[in-house]
Write a protein that holds these residues in place. Sequence first.
Motif, PDB file in Angstrom:
ATOM      1  N   GLN A 198       0.832  -1.207   0.000  1.00  0.00           N
ATOM      2  CA  GLN A 198       0.000   0.000   0.000  1.00  0.00           C
ATOM      3  C   GLN A 198       0.866   1.256   0.000  1.00  0.00           C
ATOM      4  OE1 GLN A 198      -3.041   0.263   3.077  1.00  0.00           O
ATOM      5  NE2 GLN A 198      -2.873   2.483   3.088  1.00  0.00           N
ATOM      6  N   SER A 199       1.914   1.250   0.823  1.00  0.00           N
ATOM      7  CA  SER A 199       2.802   2.412   0.896  1.00  0.00           C
ATOM      8  C   SER A 199       3.559   2.607  -0.416  1.00  0.00           C
ATOM      9  CB  SER A 199       3.786   2.244   2.059  1.00  0.00           C
ATOM     10  OG  SER A 199       3.106   2.183   3.294  1.00  0.00           O
ATOM     11  N   MET A 200       4.026   1.491  -1.009  1.00  0.00           N
ATOM     12  CA  MET A 200       4.741   1.581  -2.287  1.00  0.00           C
ATOM     13  C   MET A 200       3.814   2.093  -3.389  1.00  0.00           C
ATOM     14  SD  MET A 200       6.989  -1.945  -2.139  1.00  0.00           S
ATOM     15  CE  MET A 200       7.477  -1.801  -3.860  1.00  0.00           C
ATOM     16  N   GLN A 201       2.575   1.621  -3.373  1.00  0.00           N
ATOM     17  CA  GLN A 201       1.609   2.087  -4.366  1.00  0.00           C
ATOM     18  C   GLN A 201       1.346   3.578  -4.209  1.00  0.00           C
ATOM     19  OE1 GLN A 201      -1.679  -0.585  -3.636  1.00  0.00           O
ATOM     20  NE2 GLN A 201      -1.060  -1.992  -5.257  1.00  0.00           N
ATOM     21  N   ALA A 202       1.241   4.013  -2.950  1.00  0.00           N
ATOM     22  CA  ALA A 202       1.019   5.440  -2.697  1.00  0.00           C
ATOM     23  C   ALA A 202       2.197   6.267  -3.215  1.00  0.00           C
ATOM     24  CB  ALA A 202       0.811   5.682  -1.203  1.00  0.00           C
ATOM     25  N   GLU A 203       3.415   5.785  -2.945  1.00  0.00           N
ATOM     26  CA  GLU A 203       4.607   6.482  -3.435  1.00  0.00           C
ATOM     27  C   GLU A 203       4.645   6.494  -4.962  1.00  0.00           C
ATOM     28  OE1 GLU A 203       6.892   8.077  -1.815  1.00  0.00           O
ATOM     29  OE2 GLU A 203       6.745   7.426   0.284  1.00  0.00           O
ATOM     30  N   TYR A 204       4.259   5.360  -5.565  1.00  0.00           N
ATOM     31  CA  TYR A 204       4.269   5.267  -7.027  1.00  0.00           C
ATOM     32  C   TYR A 204       3.225   6.206  -7.638  1.00  0.00           C
ATOM     33  CZ  TYR A 204       3.624   3.387 -11.718  1.00  0.00           C
ATOM     34  OH  TYR A 204       3.509   3.262 -13.081  1.00  0.00           O
ATOM     35  N   ILE A 205       2.022   6.204  -7.059  1.00  0.00           N
ATOM     36  CA  ILE A 205       0.966   7.088  -7.569  1.00  0.00           C
ATOM     37  C   ILE A 205       1.398   8.543  -7.446  1.00  0.00           C
ATOM     38  CG2 ILE A 205      -1.399   7.889  -7.179  1.00  0.00           C
ATOM     39  CD1 ILE A 205      -2.078   5.041  -6.269  1.00  0.00           C
ATOM     40  N   TYR A 206       2.026   8.855  -6.315  1.00  0.00           N
ATOM     41  CA  TYR A 206       2.502  10.230  -6.105  1.00  0.00           C
ATOM     42  C   TYR A 206       3.534  10.608  -7.165  1.00  0.00           C
ATOM     43  CZ  TYR A 206       5.043  14.121  -3.979  1.00  0.00           C
ATOM     44  OH  TYR A 206       5.669  15.327  -3.755  1.00  0.00           O
ATOM     45  N   ALA A 207       4.535   9.733  -7.351  1.00  0.00           N
ATOM     46  CA  ALA A 207       5.597  10.025  -8.322  1.00  0.00           C
ATOM     47  C   ALA A 207       5.030  10.124  -9.737  1.00  0.00           C
ATOM     48  CB  ALA A 207       6.675   8.945  -8.248  1.00  0.00           C
ATOM     49  N   SER A 208       4.111   9.214 -10.073  1.00  0.00           N
ATOM     50  CA  SER A 208       3.509   9.232 -11.412  1.00  0.00           C
ATOM     51  C   SER A 208       2.678  10.488 -11.620  1.00  0.00           C
ATOM     52  CB  SER A 208       2.627   7.991 -11.604  1.00  0.00           C
ATOM     53  OG  SER A 208       3.374   6.811 -11.480  1.00  0.00           O
ATOM     54  N   SER A 209       1.928  10.861 -10.590  1.00  0.00           N
ATOM     55  CA  SER A 209       1.079  12.057 -10.695  1.00  0.00           C
ATOM     56  C   SER A 209       1.928  13.310 -10.852  1.00  0.00           C
ATOM     57  CB  SER A 209       0.183  12.175  -9.459  1.00  0.00           C
ATOM     58  OG  SER A 209      -0.658  11.052  -9.328  1.00  0.00           O
ATOM     59  N   VAL A 210       3.020  13.370 -10.086  1.00  0.00           N
ATOM     60  CA  VAL A 210       3.925  14.526 -10.189  1.00  0.00           C
ATOM     61  C   VAL A 210       4.531  14.593 -11.589  1.00  0.00           C
ATOM     62  CG1 VAL A 210       6.113  15.494  -9.382  1.00  0.00           C
ATOM     63  CG2 VAL A 210       4.443  14.642  -7.730  1.00  0.00           C
ATOM     64  N   ALA A 211       4.997  13.432 -12.088  1.00  0.00           N
ATOM     65  CA  ALA A 211       5.614  13.401 -13.418  1.00  0.00           C
ATOM     66  C   ALA A 211       4.610  13.799 -14.496  1.00  0.00           C
ATOM     67  CB  ALA A 211       6.165  12.006 -13.696  1.00  0.00           C
ATOM     68  N   LYS A 212       3.379  13.337 -14.354  1.00  0.00           N
ATOM     69  CA  LYS A 212       2.356  13.651 -15.353  1.00  0.00           C
ATOM     70  C   LYS A 212       2.059  15.146 -15.376  1.00  0.00           C
ATOM     71  CE  LYS A 212      -2.299  12.366 -16.825  1.00  0.00           C
ATOM     72  NZ  LYS A 212      -2.744  13.759 -16.973  1.00  0.00           N
ATOM     73  N   VAL A 213       1.912  15.728 -14.185  1.00  0.00           N
ATOM     74  CA  VAL A 213       1.630  17.168 -14.125  1.00  0.00           C
ATOM     75  C   VAL A 213       2.802  17.961 -14.698  1.00  0.00           C
ATOM     76  CG1 VAL A 213       1.270  19.115 -12.561  1.00  0.00           C
ATOM     77  CG2 VAL A 213       0.021  16.988 -12.195  1.00  0.00           C
ATOM     78  N   LYS A 214       4.026  17.565 -14.330  1.00  0.00           N
ATOM     79  CA  LYS A 214       5.199  18.293 -14.816  1.00  0.00           C
ATOM     80  C   LYS A 214       5.325  18.213 -16.334  1.00  0.00           C
ATOM     81  CE  LYS A 214       8.235  18.381 -10.782  1.00  0.00           C
ATOM     82  NZ  LYS A 214       9.561  18.030 -10.231  1.00  0.00           N
ATOM     83  N   SER A 215       4.894  17.075 -16.899  1.00  0.00           N
ATOM     84  CA  SER A 215       4.981  16.934 -18.356  1.00  0.00           C
ATOM     85  C   SER A 215       4.062  17.920 -19.067  1.00  0.00           C
ATOM     86  CB  SER A 215       4.628  15.503 -18.768  1.00  0.00           C
ATOM     87  OG  SER A 215       3.250  15.230 -18.554  1.00  0.00           O
ATOM     88  N   GLU A 216       3.081  18.455 -18.345  1.00  0.00           N
ATOM     89  CA  GLU A 216       2.126  19.388 -18.940  1.00  0.00           C
ATOM     90  C   GLU A 216       2.409  20.829 -18.539  1.00  0.00           C
ATOM     91  OE1 GLU A 216      -1.696  18.026 -17.725  1.00  0.00           O
ATOM     92  OE2 GLU A 216      -1.434  16.006 -18.534  1.00  0.00           O
TER      93      GLU A 216
END
Length: 421
Positions: A198-216
């Motif tokens: 659960q913690s790893m998924q939360a970290e992954y979702i956070y990192a993915s969300s940050v990367a996605k926003v930054k790409s835009e």
Amino acid sequence: MKNKILIGVALLLLSLVLLIRYQFRTKFETFRTEISHYETAQLEIFRKEKEARLLLLSNGDTKIYTLFTQFFDESTAISEKDTSFSFLYLRKNIKYKYASIKYIDCLNSKCIIEEQNEVNKKLINNKVSEFQKKFGETFSLWYPKFKDEKLLRKLNISDECINFFPGLFEVTFDQIIWNDFAIFMGAYNSEKKDSEIQSMQAEYIYASSVAKVKSELKNDVIDYFDEKLSDRKPQILITETVTKEFNSPTLGLITYNFSTTSFNNQTFQKISDDVFEEQWKFNSLNTGAMPYSYCYGSNNYCDYGCSKISVRTGSSDVLVTIKDIRGEVVRHGYIEAGRTFTFNIPDGRYQVFFYAGIGWNPQKFMTTNSCGSLRGGFVSGENFSKDDYISLYSQVMSYELVLQQNGNLSTEPSSMNEAFK
């Protein structure tokens, strides 16, 4: 004359005292000899009992026999006792040695216990090795907590033998307790793994969300985004301590804690919206642009039996959608503030929707419809409104989205789903 009598009495008393002391010494020596004979006789009885016990053991368990001969120590069986001899007013203490027959029984019990302890310790060591390999860190964490009280219990021997063997205890091995311990560690590992995933998924979702926003984002807004994330990260990635319980019939109620991290999408989305508002707050499309052409098409042509819908905007940019009688969007277009755009449509019955706002974000997710994900929307000041259905046959319908005294248009509140689905 009187003095002679006194002297005579004194001599008589002295003689009596000397006689008593002489008799006391004589009798005491006799008593000492008897005590010595008793010591010898009692020791002989002890040694005969030892030989008899060895003979008995030699016909039985050879391991017990070997241990008995190995551990036997006559000096441990012998204790020093006190007795006294009295004669008239005289009394004298004497010490003698006593070999306790009870030592032989206790030594026999010790050998049986040591043999069983060896078996139980081997079983315990095998379990320790097995569980160490199977459960790793979990075993290292929990074994010391249950070792002495549950898993490797040491029972004291009887009080009558403890004087001979003060360090002796019985080591117990209970297969049921070890089975329950294995079940507990399995449950603990499973919950620990779930918590870590659960913690790893939360970290992954956070990192993915940050990367996605930054790409835009444009380069000049990324630093602003990073600053916002740094300030609010504890509210986005929330770490909590979760208390768990495991109830075992042999181990009792076990309480333990895990730290879990969860991703707060709502907080992250607020930051994301704020950043995109910062980036796109001055962005506007050209009048007549059709940002949803991949979904609604880009047609604004009519060659026969046509009507028109003209829209003039006020102080805000507006995205207009026009639905036909079936509820399908047949026209849409972007109109800048203070501009006019005309939609060409076939004669029929239509409903017009107005989506107004400030700052157009081309990547903003709006809704999901038959086309898939609809993207593109205003970053602030959003407002949805609509007019009633209108029927047009070679006619022109004009909308002026400005406040006018005695105006004849009064729109109704609407919603994103109503305007775009």
